[in-house]
Scaffold this motif. Structure first.
Motif, PDB file in Angstrom:
ATOM      1  N   UNK A 148      30.803  -5.793  -4.217  1.00  0.00           N
ATOM      2  CA  UNK A 148      31.971  -6.364  -3.541  1.00  0.00           C
ATOM      3  C   UNK A 148      32.585  -5.325  -2.606  1.00  0.00           C
ATOM      4  N   UNK A 149      33.053  -5.747  -1.442  1.00  0.00           N
ATOM      5  CA  UNK A 149      33.727  -4.789  -0.564  1.00  0.00           C
ATOM      6  C   UNK A 149      35.115  -4.463  -1.123  1.00  0.00           C
ATOM      7  N   UNK A 179      37.648 -15.007   7.322  1.00  0.00           N
ATOM      8  CA  UNK A 179      36.579 -15.490   8.202  1.00  0.00           C
ATOM      9  C   UNK A 179      35.372 -14.557   8.280  1.00  0.00           C
ATOM     10  N   UNK A 180      35.182 -13.724   7.272  1.00  0.00           N
ATOM     11  CA  UNK A 180      34.004 -12.866   7.170  1.00  0.00           C
ATOM     12  C   UNK A 180      33.225 -13.278   5.927  1.00  0.00           C
ATOM     13  N   UNK A 181      31.907 -13.188   5.993  1.00  0.00           N
ATOM     14  CA  UNK A 181      31.055 -13.515   4.847  1.00  0.00           C
ATOM     15  C   UNK A 181      30.503 -12.219   4.263  1.00  0.00           C
ATOM     16  N   UNK A 182      30.581 -12.100   2.945  1.00  0.00           N
ATOM     17  CA  UNK A 182      30.120 -10.905   2.242  1.00  0.00           C
ATOM     18  C   UNK A 182      29.059 -11.300   1.221  1.00  0.00           C
ATOM     19  N   UNK A 183      28.025 -10.483   1.115  1.00  0.00           N
ATOM     20  CA  UNK A 183      26.978 -10.679   0.117  1.00  0.00           C
ATOM     21  C   UNK A 183      27.258  -9.775  -1.073  1.00  0.00           C
ATOM     22  N   UNK A 184      27.027 -10.285  -2.262  1.00  0.00           N
ATOM     23  CA  UNK A 184      27.194  -9.495  -3.481  1.00  0.00           C
ATOM     24  C   UNK A 184      26.322 -10.104  -4.577  1.00  0.00           C
ATOM     25  N   UNK A 185      26.346  -9.536  -5.756  1.00  0.00           N
ATOM     26  CA  UNK A 185      25.581 -10.049  -6.889  1.00  0.00           C
ATOM     27  C   UNK A 185      26.501 -10.286  -8.080  1.00  0.00           C
ATOM     28  N   UNK A 241      27.304 -15.194  -1.972  1.00  0.00           N
ATOM     29  CA  UNK A 241      28.076 -14.893  -0.771  1.00  0.00           C
ATOM     30  C   UNK A 241      29.493 -15.383  -0.996  1.00  0.00           C
ATOM     31  N   UNK A 242      30.434 -14.749  -0.320  1.00  0.00           N
ATOM     32  CA  UNK A 242      31.835 -15.157  -0.443  1.00  0.00           C
ATOM     33  C   UNK A 242      32.507 -15.020   0.925  1.00  0.00           C
ATOM     34  N   UNK A 243      33.401 -15.947   1.207  1.00  0.00           N
ATOM     35  CA  UNK A 243      34.231 -15.845   2.413  1.00  0.00           C
ATOM     36  C   UNK A 243      35.566 -16.527   2.137  1.00  0.00           C
ATOM     37  N   UNK A 244      36.573 -16.087   2.839  1.00  0.00           N
ATOM     38  CA  UNK A 244      37.919 -16.638   2.697  1.00  0.00           C
ATOM     39  C   UNK A 244      38.316 -17.200   4.057  1.00  0.00           C
ATOM     40  N   UNK A 245      38.481 -18.516   4.124  1.00  0.00           N
ATOM     41  CA  UNK A 245      38.819 -19.205   5.364  1.00  0.00           C
ATOM     42  C   UNK A 245      40.011 -20.110   5.105  1.00  0.00           C
ATOM     43  N   UNK A 246      41.127 -19.864   5.799  1.00  0.00           N
ATOM     44  CA  UNK A 246      42.340 -20.688   5.635  1.00  0.00           C
ATOM     45  C   UNK A 246      42.752 -20.827   4.171  1.00  0.00           C
ATOM     46  N   UNK A 247      42.746 -19.694   3.448  1.00  0.00           N
ATOM     47  CA  UNK A 247      43.116 -19.625   2.032  1.00  0.00           C
ATOM     48  C   UNK A 247      42.193 -20.451   1.131  1.00  0.00           C
TER      49      UNK A 247
END
Length: 190
Positions: A149-150, A156-162, A181-187
């Motif tokens: 995790x970052x 509006x960014x997509x992150x890869x993790x395990x 993958x995870x992203x946060x868009x408009x809460x």
């Protein structure tokens, strides 16, 4: 007449023997559902305890759990990849906006009785024959670690993790690692 009576007695004995074997082979109510192994950690109960934390719950209307399997027909004809899906999924994730790497994933539960594909016969076979969903209606994933995790989750960014943890189907827990993958868009957490 004696031969007919002998056949009847033998047939009755075989039926009773078959019934007795069937009854002996049925699992008892105590053995049907077992708790996961004690060595497996339990999923945390997630609650936001600071103003930098926010609890997100899986929305079954916008989520699904699925399986895919390569189907072979009559053991000779190469088949196709079949997908089964269910909207019966629940769970939550606690996001810490100050230190995203400290975020936590809670227990994820999947309703295996609700799995459907494009074939009722296949669905029935998978539910009854393989998953025994009338006795074990849920598969449960207990997370252990979120890897990669970052430190911050930018909108509006997509992150890869395990995600590392234990998946229990019926009574057998298996350690597994999922790519995610995870992203946060408009809460909204995706």
């Amino acid at each position: 007449m004696k031969t007919l009576r002998l056949y009847f007695i033998v047939l009755t004995g075989l039926v009773l023997l078959g019934l007795a074997i069937t009854l002996l082979r049925q699992p008892t109510a105590v053995n049907k559902v077992q708790a996961p192994l004690e060595t497996i950690t339990r999923a945390p109960i997630l609650n936001a305890s600071t103003n930098t934390q926010q609890l997100y719950k899986i929305d079954p209307a916008q989520s699904q759990a699925s399986y895919s399997v390569q189907e072979t027909i009559l053991q000779t004809i190469e088949g196709r990849t079949v997908v089964g899906k269910t909207k019966g999924i629940s769970g939550d994730i606690l996001i810490d906006s100050k230190n995203f790497a400290q975020s936590q994933l809670g227990k994820i539960t999947i309703d295996v009785e609700g799995l459907t594909s494009d074939s009722n016969l296949r669905d029935d076979r998978i539910r009854k024959g393989f998953l025994e969903s009338s006795n074990y209606p849920e598969a449960v994933f207990i997370p252990e670690k979120l890897l990669g995790l970052p430190e911050r989750l930018e909108p509006n960014q997509t992150y890869n993790f395990q995600i590392e943890g234990y998946l229990t189907v019926k009574t057998t827990p298996a350690k597994t690692t999922w790519d995610a993958t995870i992203s946060l868009n408009d809460n909204k957490l995706v």
